[in-house]
Design an enzyme around this catalytic site. Structure first.
Site, PDB file in Angstrom:
ATOM      1  N   SER A  55       0.812  -1.214   0.000  1.00 54.23           N
ATOM      2  CA  SER A  55       0.000   0.000   0.000  1.00 54.23           C
ATOM      3  C   SER A  55       0.846   1.264   0.000  1.00 54.23           C
ATOM      4  O   SER A  55       0.364   2.338  -0.300  1.00 54.23           O
ATOM      5  CB  SER A  55      -0.935  -0.005   1.209  1.00 54.23           C
ATOM      6  OG  SER A  55      -0.242   0.388   2.359  1.00 54.23           O
ATOM      7  N   LYS A  94       0.474   4.316   6.992  1.00 57.77           N
ATOM      8  CA  LYS A  94      -0.147   5.213   6.009  1.00 57.77           C
ATOM      9  C   LYS A  94       0.464   6.613   6.097  1.00 57.77           C
ATOM     10  O   LYS A  94       1.154   6.942   7.061  1.00 57.77           O
ATOM     11  CB  LYS A  94      -1.653   5.338   6.293  1.00 57.77           C
ATOM     12  CG  LYS A  94      -2.470   4.063   6.137  1.00 57.77           C
ATOM     13  CD  LYS A  94      -2.771   3.757   4.685  1.00 57.77           C
ATOM     14  CE  LYS A  94      -3.810   2.640   4.579  1.00 57.77           C
ATOM     15  NZ  LYS A  94      -3.403   1.414   5.305  1.00 57.77           N
TER      16      LYS A  94
END
Lengths: 218, 218
Positions: free
Chosen positions: B132, B174
């Site tokens: 990701s 993230k």
DNA sequence: CTTGACAACGAACATTCGTTTGAGTATACT
DNA sequence: AGTATACTCAAACGAATGTTCGTTGTCAAG
């Protein structure tokens, strides 16, 4: 009987081990029994001594009894070992740039976790300049670990020297493709500013293959 | 007066330094004053003490006085400096995944070059699972170095815990964006399979900020 | 020659530090 | 219950270890 699995650590022993490791990390010498006790909340030195024996029996430390701070980590568990590799300076992934051709007389070195290096081989480190390998997740400023080897497989990321017409040679970081009598040195950047270089095989000298990347932010 | 160049070592001091280096190499802890004296043929502990002071003044060692074996090499040369950070396991950059909430009781650790870490702060390491953050040049399998801190700036790459409805919490890697009463956790992957998560600020707990990446090929 | 910094010595001293001892608690097994 | 094992504690002992101090010798500058 209250038997316990032989290699398991009690919370207290775990805390002790953690403290010992941290202490050595910070001071370069091991803690005393009393320092350990104070750190993990044990009032009695004999209890620390007891648990130290347990840690030794379970193979986590090695004691040198009757000697102050006579205690070392049994590094079999944790690859605490570090190796140093010579640091050759910067390599311009975009444009060729000379690399010290000198054999071993490099004074700078970087420490790397030993488990990043295979057990055999010669290695060196370079700091990447430019973003020609950005798609290979290698950014400007990254330090690459290179294993010295005279040839690499196609598609491998390699440090190669290009023998210039004017006898000058420079090093560059690229993906290596064997085209038979020629080799293609392909950057990993979609920007058209970065174009593959195709040169006769005899004009390139492979210095090594990239085996690791170390990046620091900020 | 018998002035002497400040950085020069007397033969005796040289011998002491040599012995100290060798001793630490073999034992993993420094020698005592008396051990040094015996090794280089000094009968008086005060003489060893005196020369140890000299060595410190000249910058070769660092003493920790009043402590047995309180002595370390100031080795600027051989960057033996390494620090270990606790290894917490894997973090799924794609999907949340629990991270040991335990305070310190981790038995795995990774060694990292000391210059990768700021001098102060608590750190830990995680192995990244998933892609990701591929656009941030962080790949599956990379080891990230994280500095423990309770909050981060917008746009920084962070390890955050999300408090799930069902009281379960998971950690994720993230980019962090502060939206006031909410926070956005944005992956770095163009694939639509990876979508930003927007959650109320009180539902997230920042664990730390990514300060380094270590990658091994193959 | 005298002075002062440097270097060394030995002895006494004060802590630090590992060890030992005796005891107490908890748990599990017979 | 009785016993053995694992773990803990406090206190005291003695060896290990860093510190201090008075003294001596050397050497170069004044």
């Amino acid at each position: 009987m209250a038997r316990r699995a032989s290699k398991e650590l009690r919370p207290r022993q775990k805390a002790m081990l953690e403290f010992i490791r941290k202490f050595i990390d910070e001071n370069d010498y091991p803690p005393t029994i009393r320092e350990i006790g104070a750190a993990v909340g044990i009032s009695s030195t004999s209890v620390v001594n007891y648990n130290l024996d347990q840690l030794e029996r379970k193979g986590f430390i090695i004691r040198n009894r009757e000697v102050s701070r006579g205690l070392r980590l049994a590094d079999t568990q944790f690859g605490r070992r570090v190796r140093t590799v010579p640091f050759y300076g910067e390599i311009a992934a975009g444009e060729p740039l000379p690399v010290p051709d000198d054999p071993q007389l490099v004074d700078e070195a970087v420490a790397v976790p030993a488990d990043m290096l295979p057990s055999t081989g010669d290695f060196f480190a370079l700091k990447v300049k430019g973003q020609s390998m950005i798609d290979a997740l290698v950014d400007d400023g990254d330090v690459i670990l290179v294993r010295s080897q005279p040839q690499v497989e196609t598609k491998e990321m390699a440090v190669v020297e290009i023998i210039d017409e004017s006898n000058e040679s420079g090093a560059t970081l690229k993906y290596f493709y064997n085209l038979g009598d020629k080799v293609e040195l392909r950057p990993a950047n979609p920007d058209p500013a970065y174009q593959p270089i195709i040169v006769p095989a005899e004009k390139v000298r492979v210095r090594g293959k990239v085996i690791g990347v170390i990046r620091r932010y900020q």
